[in-house]
Design a protein around this motif. Structure first.
Motif, PDB file in Angstrom:
ATOM      1  N   MET A 137       0.847  -1.190   0.000  1.00 44.40           N
ATOM      2  CA  MET A 137       0.000   0.000   0.000  1.00 44.40           C
ATOM      3  C   MET A 137       0.880   1.238   0.000  1.00 44.40           C
ATOM      4  O   MET A 137       2.074   1.160   0.279  1.00 44.40           O
ATOM      5  N   ASN A 138       0.286   2.385  -0.298  1.00 43.14           N
ATOM      6  CA  ASN A 138       1.062   3.628  -0.274  1.00 43.14           C
ATOM      7  C   ASN A 138       0.667   4.557   0.867  1.00 43.14           C
ATOM      8  O   ASN A 138       1.241   5.635   1.014  1.00 43.14           O
ATOM      9  N   ALA A 139      -0.309   4.170   1.683  1.00 39.71           N
ATOM     10  CA  ALA A 139      -0.697   4.949   2.864  1.00 39.71           C
ATOM     11  C   ALA A 139      -0.037   4.325   4.088  1.00 39.71           C
ATOM     12  O   ALA A 139      -0.324   3.180   4.438  1.00 39.71           O
ATOM     13  N   PHE A 140       0.847   5.069   4.725  1.00 38.70           N
ATOM     14  CA  PHE A 140       1.644   4.530   5.823  1.00 38.70           C
ATOM     15  C   PHE A 140       0.932   4.674   7.160  1.00 38.70           C
ATOM     16  O   PHE A 140       0.510   5.765   7.536  1.00 38.70           O
ATOM     17  N   HIS A 141       0.822   3.554   7.879  1.00 39.85           N
ATOM     18  CA  HIS A 141       0.296   3.538   9.240  1.00 39.85           C
ATOM     19  C   HIS A 141       1.448   3.342  10.220  1.00 39.85           C
ATOM     20  O   HIS A 141       2.608   3.222   9.817  1.00 39.85           O
ATOM     21  N   THR A 142       1.113   3.298  11.512  1.00 39.79           N
ATOM     22  CA  THR A 142       2.155   3.308  12.540  1.00 39.79           C
ATOM     23  C   THR A 142       2.348   1.971  13.252  1.00 39.79           C
ATOM     24  O   THR A 142       3.209   1.865  14.121  1.00 39.79           O
ATOM     25  N   ALA A 143       1.548   0.952  12.918  1.00 37.53           N
ATOM     26  CA  ALA A 143       1.679  -0.334  13.602  1.00 37.53           C
ATOM     27  C   ALA A 143       3.002  -1.001  13.239  1.00 37.53           C
ATOM     28  O   ALA A 143       3.564  -0.768  12.164  1.00 37.53           O
ATOM     29  N   LEU A 144       3.493  -1.847  14.134  1.00 42.41           N
ATOM     30  CA  LEU A 144       4.803  -2.468  13.947  1.00 42.41           C
ATOM     31  C   LEU A 144       4.740  -3.698  13.054  1.00 42.41           C
ATOM     32  O   LEU A 144       5.567  -3.875  12.161  1.00 42.41           O
ATOM     33  N   ALA A 145       3.764  -4.575  13.272  1.00 44.25           N
ATOM     34  CA  ALA A 145       3.650  -5.811  12.486  1.00 44.25           C
ATOM     35  C   ALA A 145       2.221  -5.951  11.993  1.00 44.25           C
ATOM     36  O   ALA A 145       1.393  -6.616  12.604  1.00 44.25           O
ATOM     37  N   GLY A 146       1.919  -5.299  10.887  1.00 43.78           N
ATOM     38  CA  GLY A 146       0.565  -5.333  10.361  1.00 43.78           C
ATOM     39  C   GLY A 146      -0.353  -4.402  11.129  1.00 43.78           C
ATOM     40  O   GLY A 146      -0.050  -3.974  12.242  1.00 43.78           O
ATOM     41  N   ASP A 147      -1.473  -4.055  10.526  1.00 40.01           N
ATOM     42  CA  ASP A 147      -2.458  -3.196  11.177  1.00 40.01           C
ATOM     43  C   ASP A 147      -3.846  -3.679  10.785  1.00 40.01           C
ATOM     44  O   ASP A 147      -3.998  -4.735  10.160  1.00 40.01           O
ATOM     45  N   GLN A 148      -4.861  -2.913  11.152  1.00 37.10           N
ATOM     46  CA  GLN A 148      -6.236  -3.369  10.952  1.00 37.10           C
ATOM     47  C   GLN A 148      -6.563  -3.641   9.487  1.00 37.10           C
ATOM     48  O   GLN A 148      -7.420  -4.471   9.182  1.00 37.10           O
ATOM     49  N   ARG A 149      -5.886  -2.977   8.559  1.00 30.70           N
ATOM     50  CA  ARG A 149      -6.167  -3.202   7.140  1.00 30.70           C
ATOM     51  C   ARG A 149      -5.806  -4.629   6.736  1.00 30.70           C
ATOM     52  O   ARG A 149      -6.647  -5.394   6.248  1.00 30.70           O
ATOM     53  N   SER A 150      -4.547  -5.002   6.929  1.00 33.10           N
ATOM     54  CA  SER A 150      -4.084  -6.321   6.496  1.00 33.10           C
ATOM     55  C   SER A 150      -4.570  -7.433   7.414  1.00 33.10           C
ATOM     56  O   SER A 150      -4.916  -8.530   6.951  1.00 33.10           O
ATOM     57  N   LEU A 151      -4.621  -7.166   8.718  1.00 33.19           N
ATOM     58  CA  LEU A 151      -4.965  -8.233   9.659  1.00 33.19           C
ATOM     59  C   LEU A 151      -6.432  -8.639   9.553  1.00 33.19           C
ATOM     60  O   LEU A 151      -6.769  -9.810   9.755  1.00 33.19           O
ATOM     61  N   ARG A 152      -7.308  -7.696   9.243  1.00 35.47           N
ATOM     62  CA  ARG A 152      -8.716  -8.068   9.031  1.00 35.47           C
ATOM     63  C   ARG A 152      -8.854  -8.958   7.798  1.00 35.47           C
ATOM     64  O   ARG A 152      -9.620  -9.931   7.798  1.00 35.47           O
ATOM     65  N   MET A 153      -8.117  -8.638   6.745  1.00 30.10           N
ATOM     66  CA  MET A 153      -8.169  -9.477   5.541  1.00 30.10           C
ATOM     67  C   MET A 153      -7.552 -10.841   5.802  1.00 30.10           C
ATOM     68  O   MET A 153      -8.075 -11.867   5.345  1.00 30.10           O
ATOM     69  N   LEU A 154      -6.450 -10.869   6.537  1.00 30.03           N
ATOM     70  CA  LEU A 154      -5.814 -12.148   6.855  1.00 30.03           C
ATOM     71  C   LEU A 154      -6.739 -13.012   7.707  1.00 30.03           C
ATOM     72  O   LEU A 154      -6.821 -14.232   7.515  1.00 30.03           O
ATOM     73  N   ARG A 155      -7.447 -12.394   8.645  1.00 30.39           N
ATOM     74  CA  ARG A 155      -8.416 -13.121   9.460  1.00 30.39           C
ATOM     75  C   ARG A 155      -9.510 -13.735   8.580  1.00 30.39           C
ATOM     76  O   ARG A 155      -9.915 -14.888   8.775  1.00 30.39           O
ATOM     77  N   GLU A 156      -9.970 -12.964   7.604  1.00 29.09           N
ATOM     78  CA  GLU A 156     -10.998 -13.460   6.685  1.00 29.09           C
ATOM     79  C   GLU A 156     -10.467 -14.628   5.861  1.00 29.09           C
ATOM     80  O   GLU A 156     -11.186 -15.614   5.626  1.00 29.09           O
ATOM     81  N   VAL A 157      -9.217 -14.535   5.431  1.00 24.54           N
ATOM     82  CA  VAL A 157      -8.605 -15.629   4.666  1.00 24.54           C
ATOM     83  C   VAL A 157      -8.542 -16.899   5.513  1.00 24.54           C
ATOM     84  O   VAL A 157      -8.915 -17.995   5.061  1.00 24.54           O
ATOM     85  N   VAL A 158      -8.082 -16.761   6.748  1.00 22.42           N
ATOM     86  CA  VAL A 158      -7.963 -17.924   7.638  1.00 22.42           C
ATOM     87  C   VAL A 158      -9.330 -18.557   7.883  1.00 22.42           C
ATOM     88  O   VAL A 158      -9.485 -19.790   7.818  1.00 22.42           O
ATOM     89  N   ASP A 159     -10.335 -17.734   8.164  1.00 22.44           N
ATOM     90  CA  ASP A 159     -11.679 -18.274   8.419  1.00 22.44           C
ATOM     91  C   ASP A 159     -12.223 -19.002   7.193  1.00 22.44           C
ATOM     92  O   ASP A 159     -12.861 -20.058   7.309  1.00 22.44           O
ATOM     93  N   THR A 160     -11.979 -18.431   6.017  1.00 18.90           N
ATOM     94  CA  THR A 160     -12.458 -19.066   4.787  1.00 18.90           C
ATOM     95  C   THR A 160     -11.757 -20.401   4.551  1.00 18.90           C
ATOM     96  O   THR A 160     -12.394 -21.403   4.185  1.00 18.90           O
ATOM     97  N   VAL A 161     -10.446 -20.431   4.763  1.00 20.61           N
ATOM     98  CA  VAL A 161      -9.687 -21.669   4.577  1.00 20.61           C
ATOM     99  C   VAL A 161     -10.152 -22.740   5.565  1.00 20.61           C
ATOM    100  O   VAL A 161     -10.315 -23.917   5.196  1.00 20.61           O
TER     101      VAL A 161
END
Length: 568
Positions: free
Chosen positions: A538-562
């Motif tokens: 992405m080109n919008a920088f956030h301040t979290a150290l290891a992922g933030d709500q953008r990527s982690l919500r999608m990753l959670r959705e991927v895990v639940d779907t799998v």
């Protein structure tokens, strides 16, 4: 004292003396009480709503209070009530003319003050509404959209998802619509198949260029994952050994406390060269690799030779690049090896330097997190913030801290992420931070690693892709090392021998994901158990150290779907 009172007192004393011989009943005692005549002199307090005088509460005659005092109290009471009545019923039209101007002035003052209070109250309501809107809107929405819901950007998303993973697309669209992202890409491989490949938003706000499948993105420390793969391939070829001292490959390195540092120490961030303070690094230093090597080898050990876990955020790639140049038969850099042996073979785009304008024009601009919101995260209590600042940010404010020296002081020209929008910043290799790629390429690398290093598909040329790592090498580099506290990142980190990180991320703690994240929020992660390869940039920088709500919500959705697919 009256004679009546004296006789009663005498009678009371007589009855008291004779009480032992001729006791009376309680009723008889009450009837003859000496206080009863006084109590009977009080009037009953009125209970009606009619106006009463203070004197009505007083006894008609109180023998032990002087009559003059009683009259004085009564007179004061009457005067107070009379004054109150005059104030309430005052007719201002009867004011003498000499006082009229003063009264009119006072009346005007009261009206003006009332009007000012109304304006003050309305402004406070408006200000409160604006603060609420601002604090509950995305940090990258236009200001007019944040405050008034005007001029909000439309969401343009391209790419595809399989039907099972449509939930990922929904979250991705929400990230852009709600102002969490400006432009971004997310791709997911599951069970060796590409199931999500999405791009959306704006790549450049100044030109309005959309973020699409042709867009490239700087992913900073996600570069470390591919760099680790290159080192592992050289180990597999017998050109490197994790347990060897660096001085075997680079004799001049063995000075100033670095004599016993091994390749493994460097790969897992405990080589003692997390920061360079013997020389202020500049962009021009990176243009001459021989001169750069002299700067690097002369740097004293940061911790006087003591092995210390300290994230080599910027410097690790420079040191590894010099080692690779010395052992590669053709003296290639890591970026050159990627360009020749990995990118074309596995049909990905991953550049460690951009030296062509045609490529540079495809790179999305970087947008830093708004400073006002950063300050709010510093000042407000954590419970009021959805993504509080990590302890690392406190350390970054201290110019004498290891964190500051590593992440800011060692960066060329002390550059900040947005400085990489400049073409010249992308001209030089920094294998720890300079990777430019897209989410699909990141996800494919992750998918190959999730598949034990084996190929996941045929290339576009119809030739079977080779293993990226052999089984033995893969098992070696995936070997988990003990968790250790990192003095730069200010948190515990679990590394593998190959330099990858093991993470239990917020929201998906039940599974370990392997890989690394990049400054601002990019992620390159894989999970061999679930056969997931995940890439987000992405080109919008956030301040979290290891992922933030953008990527982690999608990753959670991927895990639940799998998990759902595995049950079916």
């Amino acid at each position: 004292m009256s004679s009546e009172t004296t006789e009663l007192d005498m009678e009371y004393m007589t009855k008291t003396r004779s009480s032992n011989t001729n006791p009376k009943s309680n009723n008889d005692y009450t009837e003859r009480s000496p206080l009863l005549p006084i109590a009977n002199k009080y009037k009953k307090i009125p209970t009606s709503n009619s106006k009463i005088k203070f004197s009505s509460y007083l006894p008609q005659s109180i023998s032990w209070i002087p009559e003059s005092l009683t009259n004085t109290i009564s007179n004061i009471s009457n005067m107070v009530q009379s004054s109150m009545k005059s104030i309430l019923n005052f007719n201002y039209t009867t004011i003498p003319s000499r006082f009229a101007s003063q009264t009119n002035s006072s009346s005007k003052f009261l009206k003006d003050r009332h009007r000012s209070l109304k304006i003050f109250f309305i402004l406070h309501l408006i200000f409160g509404f604006m603060i609420y809107r601002y604090s509950h809107s995305g940090p990258f929405l236009p200001f007019s959209c944040q405050i008034l819901n005007l001029g909000c950007p439309s969401v343009e998303v391209t790419g595809f998802t399989t039907p099972e993973f449509l939930g990922v697309k929904k979250i991705f669209e929400e990230n852009i619509k709600n102002g969490l992202d400006v432009g971004a890409g997310v791709s997911v491989y599951y069970d060796n198949k590409l199931v999500v490949d999405l791009q959306g938003g704006i790549a450049n706000l100044e030109t309005g260029k959309v973020y699409d499948s042709e867009t490239l993105q700087g992913v900073f420390s996600c570069s470390k994952t591919l760099t680790g793969i290159v080192i592992a391939r050289l180990v597999e070829q017998g050109l490197l050994n994790y347990d060897e001292k660096i001085s075997k490959y680079w004799p001049e390195f063995a000075q100033s406390g670095k004599e016993n540092v091994t390749l493994l120490d460097l790969v897992v961030h405990r080589a003692g060269v997390s920061y360079i303070d013997s020389h202020q690094m500049t962009l021009s230093d990176l243009s001459d690799l021989d001169s750069l090597a002299k700067i690097l080898q002369s740097q004293p050990h940061n911790f006087n030779g003591v092995s210390t876990k300290a994230y080599h955020g910027v410097s690790r790639g420079w040191y590894l690049n010099e080692i690779v140049r010395r052992v590669d038969p053709r003296h290639r850099t890591i970026g050159r090896i990627v360009a020749e042996e990995i990118a074309p073979v596995y049909d990905i785009e991953f550049y460690y330097s951009i030296t062509k304008k045609s490529l540079y024009q495809r790179v999305a601009s970087i947008y830093s997190y708004p400073m006002v919101r950063v300050l709010a995260k510093f000042l407000l209590p954590k419970w009021m913030i959805s993504e509080p600042l990590e302890p690392i940010f406190d350390e970054m404010m201290k110019t004498d801290s290891v964190t500051y020296k590593t992440l800011i002081g060692t960066a060329p020209d002390k550059s900040q992420p947005q400085d990489w929008n400049r073409y010249e910043m992308l001209n030089y290799e920094g294998p720890s931070y300079s990777g430019v790629t897209n989410s699909k390429s990141m996800a494919k690398l992750a998918a190959i690693m999730a598949n034990d290093g084996k190929p996941i598909s045929n290339s576009t040329k119809g030739v079977l892709e080779p293993e990226i790592l052999s089984k033995n090498t893969y098992d070696l580099v995936m070997t988990k090392l003990p968790e250790a506290f990192d003095v730069v990142l200010q948190t515990n980190i679990t590394s593998t021998i190959g330099g990858f990180g093991y993470f239990r991320l917020k929201g998906v703690e039940e599974y370990e994901f392997i890989g690394w994240g990049g400054s601002g929020g990019s992620m390159l992660l894989f999970n061999p158990e679930l056969k997931i390869g995940f890439g987000f940039c992405m080109n919008a920088f956030h301040t979290a150290l290891a992922g933030d709500q953008r990527s982690l919500r999608m990753l959670r959705e991927v895990v639940d779907t799998v998990k759902t697919l595995k049950k079916s």
